[in-house]
Design a protein around this motif. Structure first.
Motif, PDB file in Angstrom:
ATOM      1  N   VAL A 137      -0.660 -20.332  29.140  1.00 12.73           N
ATOM      2  CA  VAL A 137      -0.724 -21.174  30.481  1.00 12.73           C
ATOM      3  C   VAL A 137      -2.081 -20.872  31.478  1.00 12.73           C
ATOM      4  N   ASN A 138      -2.388 -19.265  30.987  1.00 11.30           N
ATOM      5  CA  ASN A 138      -3.473 -18.890  32.026  1.00 11.30           C
ATOM      6  C   ASN A 138      -4.644 -19.072  31.338  1.00 11.30           C
ATOM      7  N   THR A 139      -4.839 -19.271  30.123  1.00  9.28           N
ATOM      8  CA  THR A 139      -6.174 -19.169  29.655  1.00  9.28           C
ATOM      9  C   THR A 139      -6.206 -20.185  28.504  1.00  9.28           C
ATOM     10  N   ASN A 140      -7.305 -21.062  28.299  1.00  9.35           N
ATOM     11  CA  ASN A 140      -7.498 -21.794  27.143  1.00  9.35           C
ATOM     12  C   ASN A 140      -8.864 -21.414  26.696  1.00  9.35           C
ATOM     13  N   ARG A 141      -9.116 -20.903  25.680  1.00  4.97           N
ATOM     14  CA  ARG A 141     -10.349 -20.710  25.284  1.00  4.97           C
ATOM     15  C   ARG A 141     -11.269 -22.006  24.715  1.00  4.97           C
ATOM     16  N   CYS A 142     -10.530 -23.101  24.333  1.00  9.05           N
ATOM     17  CA  CYS A 142     -11.282 -24.416  24.136  1.00  9.05           C
ATOM     18  C   CYS A 142     -12.148 -24.724  25.096  1.00  9.05           C
ATOM     19  N   MET A 143     -11.707 -24.443  26.418  1.00  9.71           N
ATOM     20  CA  MET A 143     -12.311 -24.980  27.717  1.00  9.71           C
ATOM     21  C   MET A 143     -13.828 -24.263  27.702  1.00  9.71           C
ATOM     22  N   ASP A 144     -13.695 -23.236  27.445  1.00 13.76           N
ATOM     23  CA  ASP A 144     -15.125 -22.161  27.281  1.00 13.76           C
ATOM     24  C   ASP A 144     -16.226 -23.103  27.016  1.00 13.76           C
TER      25      ASP A 144
END
Length: 161
Positions: free
Chosen positions: A88-95
């Motif tokens: 919920v707090n982190t989505n590495r794909c969006m980096d």
């Protein structure tokens, strides 16, 4: 019509035909039903048996975009995602895949549909229903297909038969 016998409405000739069909069907010899054995795609032939679990395929890490296998298929992930945090707090794909980061990363930008809510309103950030990427996108691996695939993308083969 309430309270009337519903069979009174069926014509006598139709009723006779239905009864004749039922009698003839009951008089025919009953053969064993034909069971078509379909090879299982996953699991074992005996449902409750235990067998050897096949190894997972190795991730394909060549970063080459793959053609889709059926219409409207979400693109597959052409790189390893081992260790990617997706919460919920982190989505590495969006980096790499958010519009502001694609120029530096060289990754394709996520679709504009990922910024729309259910009512079609465009949001400033990824909509919560599209935030968990692996709900639709899967990592490409080097496994043999379970079933043959004859799909041809109509957009890419417009002139082909």
């Amino acid at each position: 019509m309430r309270g009337q016998d519903p069979f009174r409405l069926i014509r006598p000739a139709a009723m006779a035909g239905i009864l004749l069909f039922a009698l003839v069907g009951a008089a025919l010899p009953q053969d064993e039903p034909t069971v078509q054995i379909v090879p299982p795609l996953t699991g074992w032939a005996e449902p409750m048996s235990e067998g050897q679990i096949p190894p997972l395929g190795r991730p394909i890490t060549d970063d080459v975009r793959r053609m889709r296998n059926y219409p409207e298929q979400p693109p597959v992930i052409p790189h390893s995602i081992d260790g990617y945090q997706l919460s919920v707090n982190t989505n590495r794909c969006m980096d790499c895949h958010k519009p502001q980061f694609t120029e530096g990363s060289g990754a394709p930008m996520i679709s504009v549909t990922h910024f729309m809510d259910r009512d079609g309103q465009v949001l400033t950030d990824v909509t919560p229903r599209r935030y968990f990427c692996t709900a639709c996108h899967v990592q490409q691996t080097d496994v043999k297909p379970l079933v043959p695939n004859q799909f041809r993308d109509g957009y890419r083969h417009a002139g082909s038969p």
